[in-house]
Structure formats: structure tokens, C-alpha cells
Design an enzyme around this catalytic site. Structure first.
Site, short mmCIF file in Angstrom:
data_model
loop_
_atom_site.label_atom_id
_atom_site.label_comp_id
_atom_site.label_asym_id
_atom_site.label_seq_id
_atom_site.Cartn_x
_atom_site.Cartn_y
_atom_site.Cartn_z
N TYR A 89 0.81 -1.22 0.00
CA TYR A 89 0.00 0.00 0.00
C TYR A 89 0.85 1.27 0.00
O TYR A 89 2.05 1.23 0.16
CB TYR A 89 -1.04 0.00 1.11
N GLU A 90 0.18 2.39 -0.24
CA GLU A 90 0.81 3.70 -0.47
C GLU A 90 1.75 3.68 -1.67
O GLU A 90 2.75 4.39 -1.72
CB GLU A 90 1.57 4.18 0.79
N GLY A 91 1.40 2.89 -2.67
CA GLY A 91 2.23 2.71 -3.85
C GLY A 91 3.15 1.52 -3.64
O GLY A 91 3.95 1.50 -2.72
#
Length: 568
Positions: A426-428
Site C-alpha cells: 500500500y501507499e504505492g
């Protein structure tokens, strides 16, 4: 095994490796005296050990659940969150004008790591609020700031980020959520968002969602995205939660780990929202929150790694197995000692990189110096990817130290491995972080990277009189990284850069970690020197193979046809 906050490690890194005194000597952070920082770390560590850590297993065994439209959280999470909020730990770096402490991000980073070690599922809630606070401080109207920031900063309300949709994951520009102007300065938000961490909770009086949506006739792709603040309850004139907004939690995901953190599918049906920043400039505003979260997620990985290491060490010190000298426990076996030493060395390197990133962020904020801002930007994808990779690797090694018992859930070792896995996604994803590093972060021709490599080599030169062999290894690795960076910035074909992006980022992190360990060896005693030798002699050499992968380019990958890739 009870968690113990690594306060000595933070003090050592602040004083001898990352240079916190540069931050606290600025006018912006002059109030963060050594005594105050010491008090903050001590109190936060006590909270993590005594209140949050006991919730770790409960959150895993009793996941958050959705009952008749209400998100029921794991037992004890309400008390844990109350301790976080009442202690002021949500608003550590927030603006004092809205109730924050105004502390350096470096101090917040240390506290966030301890909370992540103690109970990652719960720490996710205040971490997202911190990112939203930063985004609103930078981009919201004064009216929105005055209404929402005091509530978010105090932890009374929590914040989320809503980007992903079923058809729009990493390709955020494909989102379909709509925002229609109401004519009174507000907007009707309609659409569905998925993977919304802490989308709701039964102990939260109000949840404030930051939602990416598209205005009518907006341009396609990311150029046509705007950002909106959409609360669960519409505030009354006196700022209390009022009528319910037109949004709901449709379902909660059943996940591999972080079971105590409710990951929601959110539905917005004409929900009332307020524009944050300018129309069609939503990604710029959201990136403020995302960059905050990327540092935070890297730190989450490091926090899990620290907890997994402590857990494995305690087991190794107690488990008697085989013929070993000394204590007779498995810690006397060379291979177990290799695993534990490597785990500890990795955590130290990753933690140092995270604090370097936070210090660069603080210096950029305090001085306005573009060079510090460039360094913070360069380091952010590195700490996100390397910190979260470290969490996965160390947690997996922790299972291995336990042997067969590591595969048994009751020991708790497996939970660290399951919880840490999401941090690389997550978050890229870490692949996207690496692509960002070799593309957007190299638009300066590698200037920020070369400046950092110069400093690493200067530090190695200064270390030669005391640590010739270790210093030479770090200098050579930095020179190889320089040559790899020169190759990288000379490539006009982006697929060649992207094919080697992940190994390049990891090689950069390896060299940064080697430099941090070398500095630690000079400043510490025999134990610091021994740990530095473990990293520099056994882990740092990986950089050569990684940089060889970088130079391989993309051609060989695409020489494999889809038929070649097909399963037999």
C-alpha cells in the site's frame, strides 16, 4: 515476549548518525530541546510497552467486523486509541495553531515506529490522521482548517485517504467517482472506494474522508482529479458531529494480516463534500498526504521488524536444542547467530535511513533550502520500499529462528510476517516507489543523488584512520552506486530504467545503510563496531549484484514472449 521500546537506539542515532541537532538548532524547532525529546520518547515508549503491545495478539485473534452497518473493533482498541489521542501522539508534528506540538518529523517518526512495533493494526489509524492533517494544513481553506484541524490534531476525530477504486488501483487517473457542485460551495460525491484503512470504527465520533473525485467535464486522467473532504457526520455550527452524511461502509476486507485494522469498501451516494485545494489539482494535494504516509509505511515495516527481532531473540535465548556451547540454547549455533545478527543489522540500517529522511524533511521545512527538499524527496521512496522490505525479510527470518514453532500461530512469530506483508503494497507498491526514484526523482540529472553519494564517500574517507577496511568497503560501494547512477541518468529509454528500478533502489539503500553503520562504528563501542562489520562484510556486498541487474536493461525481459511466460 513483551515488547521493549528501543529508546537507546533512537538516542544514539539522533546524537551520532542523523544529526538531529541540526534540526533543533533552527528557529522552527528550537523548542525541541534534548530534555524534551528524551521525555517524549520515554513517555511514548512506556505507552507502547504497557498499553498498545498487549493489544497486538487480540487484534489478530478478534478481527474488526461489520455488524448491521457498524464497524466493531477489536477488544481493547478503544482504550488503546484513547491513550494515543489523550497523549497528544496524533498531533506531534502538527501546527500548534490548531493544537499540535509542532515537533520535528524525526521525533514523530521515532514514536510512530514504536507504536507500529507494539500494535501495527491500531497505529494505522493515527498515522493516516497525521497525513490528512499535513494535507489540510497545506491545501485547505482557512474555514476547513479552523473546523477540522483541532478535532483531527487532538485525535477526537480520525482521517482517511480514499484513492483506490475497483478499476483504478495504481492507475488513479482511471477513477470514476463523481463530484457535482451543489451551488452553495459544496459538492455531491458519488462513487465507490476500496481498501480504505480505518474507514470507520465504533470508538470514533467522526471520520473525515479525503476523497479523490472527478468534476463534470473534467479532463481525463490525473489532470482532471479534484480532492474533497467528506465527513461521516456533518458538523454543526459548534463543531459537533451532526447529521449523518450520505456514505456507508459496504463491507470489510478479509485480509492476510493486520486483522485489527478495518479495511473498508466505502460507498458515497451524493455525500456532501468540500473542495480541498484547487479544482483539478487534487493529486497535488493528495500527494502531500501520500508522501507523509510513504515515510510512515516504511517506518511501519521497521517497527514490525524490530518487534519480530525481539521476539526471535527471546526465543533463541530460551530454546535448548542440539549440541551448542555456552548457554546450550540455539543462540549458540552459528547459523542462528547469523540470522539474529543480520536481523539486527538490517533494522539499524533501515531505521537510520528513515530518520535521515525525517531530518531532511525537517530541515527543508525549517530552512526552505531546496537542497534539503530534494534530499527528502529522493529518500522518501527509498525509505518506503527498503523499510517495508526490511519488515517482511526480518519477520520471515524471525519465523525461521523459531523453526517449526514459528509456523504455529500461538507463538506470535507468524503474525509479524503476515502483518508486515501489506507494507510493501500500500501507499504505492515498492515497484512504483522504485520507478518514481529512477524517473521523477532523477529529473535533476541525478544531482541530489550525487550530492548524497559525495557525502557518503567523504564520511568514508574521514573514517579510514580508525576503520580502514570497513571504510574502504563503504567507499567502494558508494563509487559503484555513483557509476550505476551515471548509467541510469544516461538512459533515455524509460523501460531500461524501470527494469532495473527495484535493484537500483535496494542498492542505494544498501549503501546508505553501510554508511550509517560505519558512522555508528566510529561513535559507539565494540558492539557497534561488530554490528557494523556484520552489515558491511555480509550484507553490503549485495550492492554489486543489484547494480549488475540495473545495467541489464529491459531487453532481456521482453525477449520472453507471452507464450514463453505461459504456464506449461
Amino acid at each position: 515476549m513483551p515488547y521493549r521500546a528501543p529508546l537507546k537506539e533512537f538516542r544514539f542515532l539522533f546524537d551520532h548518525v542523523v544529526g538531529l541537532e541540526r534540526v533543533t538548532s533552527t528557529d522552527r524547532f528550537a523548542d525541541a530541546t534534548p530534555d524534551l525529546v528524551e521525555q517524549i520518547l520515554t513517555e511514548a515508549g512506556r505507552m507502547c510497552e504497557e498499553i498498545l503491545a498487549p493489544l497486538q495478539r487480540a487484534g489478530d485473534a478478534e478481527p474488526a467486523r461489520l455488524e448491521n452497518g457498524v464497524v466493531r473493533t477489536s477488544e481493547g482498541f478503544d482504550k488503546g486509541y484513547e491513550a494515543i489521542a489523550s497523549g497528544g501522539w496524533v498531533g506531534m508534528s502538527a501546527d500548534p495553531a490548531h493544537g499540535g506540538m509542532g515537533l520535528p518529523m524525526a521525533v514523530t517518526t521515532a514514536v510512530n515506529e514504536m507504536m507500529s512495533s507494539a500494535c501495527l493494526s491500531l497505529q494505522l489509524c493515527p498515522m493516516l490522521s497525521q497525513g490528512q492533517i499535513e494535507a489540510l494544513e497545506a491545501h485547505a481553506s482557512e474555514a476547513l482548517k479552523d473546523l477540522y484541524l483541532p478535532k483531527l490534531t487532538s485525535g477526537e476525530w480520525s482521517g482517511t485517504m480514499n484513492l483506490t477504486e475497483p478499476q483504478a488501483g495504481s492507475d488513479v487517473g482511471a477513477l470514476k467517482t463523481r463530484a457535482v457542485p451543489d451551488g452553495d460551495g459544496t459538492y455531491e460525491i458519488t462513487g465507490q472506494k476500496i481498501y480504505i484503512t480505518w474507514g470507520d470504527g465504533d470508538f470514533l465520533p467522526n471520520v473525515v474522508h479525503l476523497v479523490l473525485a472527478r468534476l463534470p467535464d473534467a479532463a481525463p486522467g490525473t489532470r482532471g482529479i479534484s480532492l474533497f473532504l467528506v465527513p461521516k457526520y456533518l458538523p454543526t455550527e459548534d463543531g459537533a458531529p451532526g447529521e449523518p452524511n450520505s456514505l456507508r461502509v459496504v463491507s470489510l476486507e478479509h485480509k492476510m494480516g493486520i486483522h485489527g485494522s478495518p479495511t473498508a469498501v466505502m460507498e458515497y451516494d451524493g455525500a456532501r463534500g468540500w473542495l480541498v485545494g484547487e479544482e483539478n489539482k487534487g493529486m497535488a494535494a493528495m500527494f502531500t498526504m501520500m508522501n507523509n504516509a510513504r515515510l510512515g509505511v516504511g517506518v511501519q515495516g521497521i517497527g514490525v521488524a524490530e518487534a519480530a527481532y525481539q521476539h526471535a531473540l527471546a526465543y533463541a535465548l530460551d530454546r535448548v536444542q542440539g549440541k551448542a556451547g555456552g548457554t546450550g540454547t540455539i543462540v549458540e549455533h552459528a547459523d542462528v547467530r547469523r540470522m539474529l545478527a543480520g536481523m539486527k543489522a538490517e533494522v539499524h540500517a533501515a531505521r537510520a535511513i528513515a530518520l535521515m529522511t525525517a531530518v531532511a524533511t525537517d530541515m527543508a521545512d525549517a530552512t526552505g533550502d531546496a537542497a534539503w527538499a530534494a534530499r527528502a524527496a529522493l529518500l522518501t521512496p527509498i525509505v518506503k520500499a527498503f523499510g517495508s522490505d526490511t519488515g517482511v525479510a526480518v519477520a520471515q527470518e524471525g519465523v525461521q529462528v523459531h523453526g517449526g514453532m514459528g509456523y504455529v500461530e500461538e507463538t506470535g512469530a507468524a503474525q509479524f510476517a503476515r502483518d508486515a506483508r501489506i507494507c510493501t503494497i500500500y501507499e504505492g507498491t515498492n515497484g512504483i516507489q522504485s520507478m518514481d526514484l529512477v524517473a521523477r526523482k532523477m529529473t535533476d540529472g541525478g544531482e541530489a543523488a550525487f550530492r548524497l553519494i559525495d557525502e557518503i564517500q567523504q564520511g568514508a574517507e574521514a573514517a579510514r584512520p580508525r576503520e580502514e577496511a570497513l571504510a574502504q568497503a563503504v567507499w567502494d560501494a558508494a563509487e559503484a552506486l555513483r557509476e550505476g547512477t551515471e548509467w541510469l541518468v544516461s538512459r533515455d529509454e524509460m523501460q531500461d530504467r524501470f527494469a532495473g528500478a527495484v535493484p537500483y533502489l535496494r542498492a542505494f539503500a544498501r549503501v546508505l545503510g553501510g554508511s550509517a553503520h560505519l558512522t555508528s562504528a566510529l561513535a559507539g563501542g565494540a558492539g557497534r563496531r561488530a554490528l557494523a562489520a556484520v552489515y558491511i562484510e555480509r550484507l553490503l556486498p549485495e550492492h554489486a549484484a543489484l547494480l549488475a541487474q540495473l545495467r541489464a536493461g529491459a531487453g532481456g525481459l521482453f525477449a520472453l514472449s507471452l507464450d514463453d511466460l505461459a504456464a506449461a
